[in-house]
Design a protein around this motif. Sequence first.
Motif, PDB file in Angstrom:
ATOM      1  N   SER A 139      -7.556 -13.471  21.622  1.00  0.00           N
ATOM      2  CA  SER A 139      -6.478 -13.422  22.618  1.00  0.00           C
ATOM      3  C   SER A 139      -5.252 -12.688  22.083  1.00  0.00           C
ATOM      4  O   SER A 139      -4.585 -11.961  22.828  1.00  0.00           O
ATOM      5  CB  SER A 139      -6.110 -14.829  23.083  1.00  0.00           C
ATOM      6  N   VAL A 140      -4.948 -12.839  20.813  1.00  0.00           N
ATOM      7  CA  VAL A 140      -3.814 -12.117  20.219  1.00  0.00           C
ATOM      8  C   VAL A 140      -4.144 -10.632  20.119  1.00  0.00           C
ATOM      9  O   VAL A 140      -3.296  -9.786  20.410  1.00  0.00           O
ATOM     10  CB  VAL A 140      -3.435 -12.713  18.843  1.00  0.00           C
ATOM     11  N   PHE A 141      -5.362 -10.319  19.738  1.00  0.00           N
ATOM     12  CA  PHE A 141      -5.763  -8.909  19.674  1.00  0.00           C
ATOM     13  C   PHE A 141      -5.625  -8.271  21.062  1.00  0.00           C
ATOM     14  O   PHE A 141      -5.094  -7.168  21.192  1.00  0.00           O
ATOM     15  CB  PHE A 141      -7.201  -8.776  19.159  1.00  0.00           C
ATOM     16  N   ASP A 142      -6.076  -8.970  22.085  1.00  0.00           N
ATOM     17  CA  ASP A 142      -5.956  -8.460  23.455  1.00  0.00           C
ATOM     18  C   ASP A 142      -4.492  -8.285  23.854  1.00  0.00           C
ATOM     19  O   ASP A 142      -4.128  -7.312  24.527  1.00  0.00           O
ATOM     20  CB  ASP A 142      -6.664  -9.383  24.447  1.00  0.00           C
ATOM     21  N   ALA A 143      -3.641  -9.227  23.442  1.00  0.00           N
ATOM     22  CA  ALA A 143      -2.212  -9.121  23.756  1.00  0.00           C
ATOM     23  C   ALA A 143      -1.582  -7.930  23.034  1.00  0.00           C
ATOM     24  O   ALA A 143      -0.764  -7.210  23.619  1.00  0.00           O
ATOM     25  CB  ALA A 143      -1.498 -10.415  23.396  1.00  0.00           C
ATOM     26  N   LEU A 144      -1.972  -7.709  21.786  1.00  0.00           N
ATOM     27  CA  LEU A 144      -1.491  -6.528  21.060  1.00  0.00           C
ATOM     28  C   LEU A 144      -1.938  -5.252  21.754  1.00  0.00           C
ATOM     29  O   LEU A 144      -1.157  -4.305  21.903  1.00  0.00           O
ATOM     30  CB  LEU A 144      -2.007  -6.535  19.617  1.00  0.00           C
ATOM     31  N   GLU A 145      -3.180  -5.247  22.181  1.00  0.00           N
ATOM     32  CA  GLU A 145      -3.715  -4.086  22.890  1.00  0.00           C
ATOM     33  C   GLU A 145      -2.929  -3.826  24.169  1.00  0.00           C
ATOM     34  O   GLU A 145      -2.591  -2.678  24.486  1.00  0.00           O
ATOM     35  CB  GLU A 145      -5.193  -4.302  23.187  1.00  0.00           C
ATOM     36  N   ALA A 170     -14.357 -15.476  14.756  1.00  0.00           N
ATOM     37  CA  ALA A 170     -13.843 -14.761  15.929  1.00  0.00           C
ATOM     38  C   ALA A 170     -12.673 -13.833  15.623  1.00  0.00           C
ATOM     39  O   ALA A 170     -12.353 -12.957  16.424  1.00  0.00           O
ATOM     40  CB  ALA A 170     -13.421 -15.772  17.000  1.00  0.00           C
ATOM     41  N   PHE A 171     -12.037 -13.999  14.482  1.00  0.00           N
ATOM     42  CA  PHE A 171     -10.861 -13.190  14.174  1.00  0.00           C
ATOM     43  C   PHE A 171     -11.212 -11.710  14.090  1.00  0.00           C
ATOM     44  O   PHE A 171     -12.288 -11.344  13.639  1.00  0.00           O
ATOM     45  CB  PHE A 171     -10.227 -13.636  12.858  1.00  0.00           C
ATOM     46  N   GLU A 172     -10.274 -10.885  14.545  1.00  0.00           N
ATOM     47  CA  GLU A 172     -10.441  -9.441  14.510  1.00  0.00           C
ATOM     48  C   GLU A 172      -9.346  -8.838  13.649  1.00  0.00           C
ATOM     49  O   GLU A 172      -8.209  -9.319  13.653  1.00  0.00           O
ATOM     50  CB  GLU A 172     -10.344  -8.864  15.921  1.00  0.00           C
TER      51      GLU A 172
END
Length: 136
Positions: free
Chosen positions: A17-23, A86-88
């Motif tokens: 979810s954080v990766f998606d928010a950064l994106e 799950a971490f990216e």
Amino acid sequence: MTSDDRYKLFGVYASPSVFDALEAVLYEEAGVVDYADYFEPTVSSVPVGDPGADATAQLVADLVADFADLYDAADFEAARAVDPEAFELAQLAADPETVARARERFQAAATIQETDSRTVHTAILTAALDEADDPE
């Protein structure tokens, strides 16, 4: 060593979810369509003036400046609950001094919380992105 006209790249681990928010932030602020492939994984620096690099540099500068408040707002328990698989890896760019300060703060937070970097990266970035969405 990077020069004044280059940002240093460094990685942080983020929940999906954080990766998606950064994106989403990079798309809105810099037009980055595919954040996962935006920064070349084999390079250690990118030029100042690159839209995605400038956007992440500002994010990291803000994160370093507001780290104490973000730490207080961070939900470390929620970050600990993320599946470790799950971490990216998210690449961020910033001037070398800011990268060093960010790394120091993340490491100190991990020591205080007695947890790993993934948890700290995710918790602090979540707080930073939440604050950016709701600055009041």
